[in-house]
Scaffold this active site. Structure first.
Site, PDB file in Angstrom:
ATOM      1  N   LYS A   1      -4.727   3.483  15.706  1.00  0.00           N
ATOM      2  CA  LYS A   1      -5.408   4.924  15.725  1.00  0.00           C
ATOM      3  C   LYS A   1      -6.828   4.771  15.321  1.00  0.00           C
ATOM      4  O   LYS A   1      -7.566   5.737  15.948  1.00  0.00           O
ATOM      5  CB  LYS A   1      -4.494   6.097  14.982  1.00  0.00           C
ATOM      6  CG  LYS A   1      -3.080   6.289  15.876  1.00  0.00           C
ATOM      7  CD  LYS A   1      -2.501   7.479  15.140  1.00  0.00           C
ATOM      8  CE  LYS A   1      -1.308   8.133  15.949  1.00  0.00           C
ATOM      9  NZ  LYS A   1      -0.331   7.191  16.182  1.00  0.00           N
TER      10      LYS A   1
ATOM     11  N   ARG B   1       0.198   2.395  28.467  1.00  0.00           N
ATOM     12  CA  ARG B   1       1.265   2.356  29.408  1.00  0.00           C
ATOM     13  C   ARG B   1       1.722   3.431  30.298  1.00  0.00           C
ATOM     14  O   ARG B   1       0.894   4.563  30.332  1.00  0.00           O
ATOM     15  CB  ARG B   1       2.634   2.191  28.328  1.00  0.00           C
ATOM     16  CG  ARG B   1       2.711   3.396  27.477  1.00  0.00           C
ATOM     17  CD  ARG B   1       3.810   3.413  26.640  1.00  0.00           C
ATOM     18  NE  ARG B   1       3.830   4.208  25.569  1.00  0.00           N
ATOM     19  CZ  ARG B   1       4.187   5.853  25.658  1.00  0.00           C
ATOM     20  NH1 ARG B   1       4.116   6.084  26.837  1.00  0.00           N
ATOM     21  NH2 ARG B   1       4.204   6.605  24.578  1.00  0.00           N
TER      22      ARG B   1
END
Length: 448
Positions: free
Chosen positions: A116, A295
């Protein structure tokens, strides 16, 4: 186009990938755990391989067994779906090293966006707004307290290596921060092997908006609109819709442009999602970057509905080095779509309620209604995996018509055996802030 595809996943997403592959004439191979042997995705694939017991670490997350099945069956490519190994850069590298095609972005990009803090710093360099927060992982409680004085409360305490809403807590003051730090850091170490923490400003009345991007084989990156994912429990999404209601058109345009620029900056290929938080009211809205998912998203069908495309086909085309099925650069959305995640959980506290499926009746014959399901009557929802059983997607010319259609479809959807959250969605459709489109991420907490 690749000739054969191993689907390294289970349930509804495995069925959904198999459906597109079959339409394209691609041979499909399913891998499954022993307790999943009777699920529809196993019988619908051209070939199926049992790779281990129920525990994900011994089956769906076991890279050795998945790769061995791919080699043994002569698979040309691997599609990871979402979850499990889908954002595992080491697995993606091993797929390529084995001479197979990885249906996803470059492993280096997965690594970059999987952290992150690194992801946040990378997109900030392109000019995308980010929330005030720490530039490096916080690795001890004292440092967290010191950093919080600079960032300011309230704070989100996030596992730096986490994703999908896992490993997060909220702190309104130092006492809460100390409590959350220990819990989130310990969870992060157990789940992700990395105890590093990101501290970031928390926006309590925000909308969770994400942009669907697709990096094409020629290097072009396109944005396919945005989705509102603000209906959540425990930071996990329950309902998604596109286009996002109550979103300033100018802000929407800026978000889409920023997402494309972020994708270009990292050389993104295949499907991905740039997630953001939108705060403020109409006329004074702004956004900040949240994370990037490298994804296919669970909620991709709402984008498919409004754009009239098949994102799995586009993924396979990119992975095969082929151009898209149509000119995506000028593609315009049509109408409005909403997705409801039908989970095996009670509709009040949202606690898991697995069990044998004694009745499974999907809405049929309704225009604009699609169901992506992983189960059927006679199958069993087990506690070994996520509680998602199916996704109900409705599409219509307007949002009002889509919500009307959703009420009809929900009334026609019947599940017995496992607990299910269908009654919650019926309740949601009567919630004023949802029907008028002004809801934020606090909507479920306010309803409960």
């Amino acid at each position: 186009m690749i000739e054969s595809l191993l689907v390294a996943n289970r349930g509804e997403i495995a069925r959904r990938i198999i459906r597109t592959a079959r339409r394209l004439g691609v041979r499909t191979i399913a891998v499954h755990s022993d307790i999943d042997a009777g699920l529809p995705f196993v019988t619908e694939a051209d070939e199926a391989v049992e790779i281990g017991p129920a525990a994900p670490a011994e089956s769906y997350r076991n890279a050795e067994r998945v790769l061995a099945a791919a080699v043994r069956t002569g698979a040309a490519a691997i599609h990871p779906g979402y979850g499990f190994l889908s954002e595992n850069a080491a697995f993606a590298r091993r797929v390529r090293e084995a001479g197979l095609v990885w249906v996803g972005p470059d492993p280096d990009v997965i690594d970059l966006m999987g952290d992150k803090i690194n992801a946040r710093n990378a997109v900030a360099a392109t000019g995308m707004p980010v929330a005030p927060g720490t530039l490096d992982p916080v690795t001890d409680e004292a440092a967290a307290v010191e950093a919080a004085d600079t960032v300011g409360y309230p704070l989100m305490v996030k596992a730096s290596a986490g994703g999908g809403g896992m490993g997060m807590g909220i702190a309104h003051d130092e006492a809460e921060l100390r409590k959350q730090y220990g819990g989130v850091s310990g969870f992060a170490a157990r789940m992700f092997g990395d105890p590093g923490i990101l501290l970031e400003r928390y926006y309590p009345a925000a909308r969770h908006i994400e942009v669907q991007i697709l990096g094409l084989a020629d290097g072009t990156v396109v944005a396919l609109g945005e989705r509102n994912c603000s209906v959540q429990r425990r930071n996990q999404k329950l309902v998604e819709e596109s286009p996002s209601p109550d979103l300033d058109p100018g802000l929407r345009a800026r978000m889409l442009t920023a997402a494309v620029e972020a994708g270009k900056a990292v050389g993104y290929r295949n499907a991905g999602t740039v997630e953001c938080l939108v705060h403020g009211e109409q006329g004074a809205q702004d956004f900040v970057f949240l994370e990037m998912n490298t994804r296919l998203q669970v909620e991709h069908p709402v984008t498919e509905a409004v754009y009239g495309i098949d994102l799995v086909e586009e993924q396979l085309r990119v992975a095969s080095g082929l151009p898209p099925s149509t000119d995506l650069t000028g593609l315009q959305p049509h109408g409005h779509a909403v997705e409801f995640r039908v989970n095996a959980e009670d509709p009040i506290r949202f606690l898991p309620g697995p069990g044998a499926v004694t009745r499974w009746e999907e809405p049929v014959g309704l225009p604009g209604v699609r169901v992506d399901s992983g189960y059927a009557e006679g199958t069993k929802v087990t506690p070994a995996y996520d509680s998602l059983m199916a996704k109900l997607i409705v599409h219509a010319d307007t949002r009002e018509e889509a919500l009307t259609r959703a009420r009809e479809a929900l009334a026609a959807f019947a599940v017995s055996g496992p607990k299910n959250n269908l009654p919650f969605f019926t309740e949601l459709l009567d919630e004023p802030t949802f029907t008028d489109g002004t809801y934020t991420t606090s909507i479920v907490a306010k309803m409960r």
